[in-house]
Scaffold this motif. Structure first.
Motif, PDB file in Angstrom:
ATOM      1  N   TRP A 151      38.782  29.919  48.007  1.00  0.00           N
ATOM      2  CA  TRP A 151      38.042  29.456  46.841  1.00  0.00           C
ATOM      3  C   TRP A 151      38.921  28.899  45.724  1.00  0.00           C
ATOM      4  O   TRP A 151      38.406  28.423  44.729  1.00  0.00           O
ATOM      5  N   SER A 212      34.769  35.108  61.470  1.00  0.00           N
ATOM      6  CA  SER A 212      36.092  35.039  62.109  1.00  0.00           C
ATOM      7  C   SER A 212      36.125  35.872  63.383  1.00  0.00           C
ATOM      8  O   SER A 212      36.703  35.456  64.386  1.00  0.00           O
ATOM      9  N   SER A 229      44.674  35.563  51.855  1.00  0.00           N
ATOM     10  CA  SER A 229      45.618  36.631  51.517  1.00  0.00           C
ATOM     11  C   SER A 229      46.436  37.064  52.739  1.00  0.00           C
ATOM     12  O   SER A 229      46.020  36.871  53.884  1.00  0.00           O
ATOM     13  N   ARG A 330      36.568  40.104  40.225  1.00  0.00           N
ATOM     14  CA  ARG A 330      37.647  40.856  40.905  1.00  0.00           C
ATOM     15  C   ARG A 330      39.009  40.496  40.331  1.00  0.00           C
ATOM     16  O   ARG A 330      39.885  41.344  40.196  1.00  0.00           O
ATOM     17  N   GLU A 381      51.255  40.246  44.663  1.00  0.00           N
ATOM     18  CA  GLU A 381      50.937  38.908  44.148  1.00  0.00           C
ATOM     19  C   GLU A 381      49.874  39.017  43.048  1.00  0.00           C
ATOM     20  O   GLU A 381      48.768  39.493  43.309  1.00  0.00           O
TER      21      GLU A 381
HETATM   22  P1  NAD Z   1      40.349  38.394  50.099  1.00  0.00           P
HETATM   23  O1  NAD Z   1      41.576  38.809  50.810  1.00  0.00           O
HETATM   24  O2  NAD Z   1      39.119  39.230  50.252  1.00  0.00           O
HETATM   25  O3  NAD Z   1      39.908  36.910  50.533  1.00  0.00           O
HETATM   26  C1  NAD Z   1      40.802  35.823  50.580  1.00  0.00           C
HETATM   27  C2  NAD Z   1      40.104  34.705  51.379  1.00  0.00           C
HETATM   28  O4  NAD Z   1      39.966  35.115  52.730  1.00  0.00           O
HETATM   29  C3  NAD Z   1      38.682  34.390  50.912  1.00  0.00           C
HETATM   30  O5  NAD Z   1      38.490  32.986  50.992  1.00  0.00           O
HETATM   31  C4  NAD Z   1      37.781  35.123  51.906  1.00  0.00           C
HETATM   32  O6  NAD Z   1      36.544  34.481  52.111  1.00  0.00           O
HETATM   33  C5  NAD Z   1      38.596  35.083  53.157  1.00  0.00           C
HETATM   34  N1  NAD Z   1      38.398  36.231  54.035  1.00  0.00           N
HETATM   35  C6  NAD Z   1      38.413  37.531  53.695  1.00  0.00           C
HETATM   36  N2  NAD Z   1      38.230  38.313  54.777  1.00  0.00           N
HETATM   37  C7  NAD Z   1      38.091  37.475  55.837  1.00  0.00           C
HETATM   38  C8  NAD Z   1      37.893  37.668  57.233  1.00  0.00           C
HETATM   39  N3  NAD Z   1      37.827  38.886  57.775  1.00  0.00           N
HETATM   40  N4  NAD Z   1      37.789  36.568  58.018  1.00  0.00           N
HETATM   41  C9  NAD Z   1      37.885  35.315  57.502  1.00  0.00           C
HETATM   42  N5  NAD Z   1      38.084  35.080  56.191  1.00  0.00           N
HETATM   43  C10 NAD Z   1      38.196  36.135  55.368  1.00  0.00           C
HETATM   44  O7  NAD Z   1      40.724  38.297  48.600  1.00  0.00           O
HETATM   45  P2  NAD Z   1      40.027  37.626  47.354  1.00  0.00           P
HETATM   46  O8  NAD Z   1      39.754  38.675  46.348  1.00  0.00           O
HETATM   47  O9  NAD Z   1      38.930  36.671  47.698  1.00  0.00           O
HETATM   48  O10 NAD Z   1      41.257  36.739  46.886  1.00  0.00           O
HETATM   49  C11 NAD Z   1      42.374  37.340  46.296  1.00  0.00           C
HETATM   50  C12 NAD Z   1      43.586  37.297  47.159  1.00  0.00           C
HETATM   51  O11 NAD Z   1      43.481  36.311  48.160  1.00  0.00           O
HETATM   52  C13 NAD Z   1      44.751  36.906  46.308  1.00  0.00           C
HETATM   53  O12 NAD Z   1      45.480  38.042  45.957  1.00  0.00           O
HETATM   54  C14 NAD Z   1      45.549  35.961  47.127  1.00  0.00           C
HETATM   55  O13 NAD Z   1      46.620  36.641  47.731  1.00  0.00           O
HETATM   56  C15 NAD Z   1      44.667  35.547  48.242  1.00  0.00           C
HETATM   57  N6  NAD Z   1      44.321  34.121  48.236  1.00  0.00           N
HETATM   58  C16 NAD Z   1      45.280  33.269  48.640  1.00  0.00           C
HETATM   59  C17 NAD Z   1      45.012  31.913  48.656  1.00  0.00           C
HETATM   60  C18 NAD Z   1      46.057  30.932  49.106  1.00  0.00           C
HETATM   61  O14 NAD Z   1      45.990  29.782  48.714  1.00  0.00           O
HETATM   62  N7  NAD Z   1      47.012  31.326  49.954  1.00  0.00           N
HETATM   63  C19 NAD Z   1      43.781  31.456  48.245  1.00  0.00           C
HETATM   64  C20 NAD Z   1      42.794  32.367  47.834  1.00  0.00           C
HETATM   65  C21 NAD Z   1      43.086  33.719  47.849  1.00  0.00           C
END
Ligand code: NAD
Length: 477
Positions: A151, A212, A229, A330, A381
């Motif tokens: 997102w 997934s 993440s 969050r 992070e």
């Molecule tokens: P999160 O770990 O719950 O989700 C991160 C992303 O992964 C979201 O888009 C979510 O829809 C997706 N996701 C989560 N569980 C999944 C699964 N089992 N299968 C497929 N997709 C899944 O965390 P959050 O609160 O949404 O975001 C915060 C953390 O996510 C941050 O600390 C950061 O590290 C990471 N993040 C990284 C990027 C990046 O560009 N690398 C982008 C967005 C978030």
């Protein structure tokens, strides 16, 4: 102000998902709902998989030249609709409208790059050991892809996967973020209108783990690309590996910035403050740990803090805003917890440190100093508007501190000394290093990490190669 029509895109049609599950889409500047999003059922995913199979068979036989023409048309449509898509993006994600416009326009550049690169996906000839033998390496599209985009950059994170997969001749099922569904819909609409055949792109939303866990093991899916993440990435990569699927993992970072005593300190502070608070710090390559040589530390921190404290925080659609809200509650809770933990352990807040107002997910641009080694934010992070100021004396010492974390995505350095620049570029354990400027994340340059930040690239020729597999053909006569 109107928002977007929220539908899934399966087999070339805009459809309502089946199963009756829905959730709100919320404006992060107000936390008020702006739309309702349907969530995919197993039956919807089965339709998307069957469509992606058919789409792949058709698309791989379209010449790279023709594919390039369709992709370039999609890029033109993205440019023509940039204002509309950017407005939707700001409404659902929060970033300031100027950043949203840049994101959408850079999506068009990414499509153009891959449109051209698909035409340059050459194989090679290997000298044969016998007369009349041709030894050939042919690059083939790997097959239907399952992509998962987050997102923080809903448009560019989605387009990097779509454009590279399509340029290589693959089809894709993309699960885009449920929190920001409207702008990826606007993006995919451009590919549809440009003439991408049915089934080549499928866009779904749902319960992330459900999607997934179903798509990755499915025999039709040949490749997985995830951005998000580290913890989720490790889980999905293990799942992909157990089904022998190739994967690209673009995960988190905790980027170090090394400011040496011979650097142009004012320039470094201005540039890094601009990038730190872009998208409210919710960027995987966001500069985070600022290691500043003790001789220039006070100047750098004063300049940086001055810029941070002068930024106007507000709704992203207000053109006078410099930093919008965080994307969801969050992240605000996470910022409060990081700051409270660091303060409790002895850190000082040079500016910011608190949420702003009672409405929306606003948090102040924050600078922390005197941070003890055991503060959580130094190893986890932050993914938000926190800048962490740290002093150093010696080059070897700072390199080992910069490399101490398991992350390895982006690193930054500022120095006028060529030898220091070379030493730093060689020693930093990260997928990308940029020195004296912000030079990463262009369509034509490889973007990706090492260590826990993942593997594989998006962008550059490497970004196309991950969607292709080599076939060796030896032919006599
Ligand atoms: P999160 O770990 O719950 O989700 C991160 C992303 O992964 C979201 O888009 C979510 O829809 C997706 N996701 C989560 N569980 C999944 C699964 N089992 N299968 C497929 N997709 C899944 O965390 P959050 O609160 O949404 O975001 C915060 C953390 O996510 C941050 O600390 C950061 O590290 C990471 N993040 C990284 C990027 C990046 O560009 N690398 C982008 C967005 C978030």
């Amino acid at each position: 102000m109107s928002y977007a029509t929220l539908k899934h895109y399966i087999d070339g049609q805009w459809v309502e998902p089946t199963g009756g599950r829905e959730q709100d889409v919320v404006n992060p500047a107000t936390n008020q709902p702006i739309g309702r999003l349907g969530l995919a059922s197993r039956a919807d995913l089965d339709k998307a998989i069957a469509a992606a199979e058919r789409g792949f068979r058709q698309w791989r036989s379209v010449s790279a030249f023709e594919r390039g023409k369709i992709l370039r048309k999609a890029a033109e449509l993205v440019r023509a609709r940039a204002e509309e898509i950017a407005t939707i993006l700001t409404q659902e994600q929060g970033k300031v409208i100027a950043e949203a416009r840049l994101e959408v326009l850079s999506a068009a550049d990414i499509i153009d790059w891959f449109a051209g690169e698909g035409q340059r996906a050459y194989g090679r000839l290997i000298p044969a050991r016998a007369d009349g033998v041709r030894n050939m390496v042919i690059l083939e599209p790997i097959g239907p892809v399952a992509g998962f985009a987050p997102w923080n950059f809903p448009v560019t994170q989605a387009v990097r996967k779509i454009a590279a997969a399509l340029a290589a001749g693959c089809s894709i099922i993309l699960k885009c973020p449920e929190e920001t569904p409207g702008s990826p819909i606007g993006l995919v609409g451009c590919f549809h209108d440009a003439g991408v055949p049915a089934g080549v792109i499928n866009l779904v939303y749902g319960v992330p783990a459900e999607i997934s866990e179903y798509l990755i093991p499915h025999p039709s899916i040949r490749k997985v690309s995830f951005t998000g993440s580290v913890s989720v990435g490790k889980h999905l990569n293990a799942l992909a590996a157990s089904h022998m699927k190739r994967a690209t993992m673009e995960l988190g970072g905790h980027a170090p910035v090394l400011v040496f005593d011979d650097a142009d300190v004012a320039h470094a502070a201005k540039l890094m403050a601009a990038f730190k608070y872009r998208n409210a710090g919710q960027v995987c390559v966001s500069p985070t740990r600022f290691f500043v040589h003790e001789k220039v530390y006070d100047n750098f921190v004063a300049d940086f803090t001055g810029i941070a404290s002068g930024l106007k925080v507000g709704a992203g659609l207000d053109p006078t805003t410099n930093m919008g809200p965080l994307a969801n509650p969050r992240r605000v809770n996470a910022m409060e917890a990081f700051v409270a933990d660091a303060e409790e352990k002895g850190a000082r807040i040079a500016t910011g440190g608190s949420r702003v107002g009672n409405e929306g997910n606003f948090f102040q641009p924050t600078v922390l100093t005197d941070i003890p080694e055991n503060a959580r934010v130094l190893s986890e992070e932050p993914f938000g508007p926190l800048a962490l100021m740290l002093r150093f004396k010696d080059t070897d010492e700072v390199l080992s501190r910069a490399n101490a974390l398991p992350f390895g995505l982006a690193s930054y350095a500022f120095t006028k000394n060529g030898n220091t620049a070379t030493k730093v570029a060689d020693a930093l354990e990260s997928g990308m290093v940029t020195i004296n400027h912000f030079g990463i994340a262009l369509p034509e340059t490889p973007f990706g990490g090492v260590k826990d930040s993942g593997f594989g690239h998006e962008g550059g020729i490497e970004g196309l190669q991950v969607y292709m597999q080599a076939k060796f053909v030896s032919h006599m006569g």
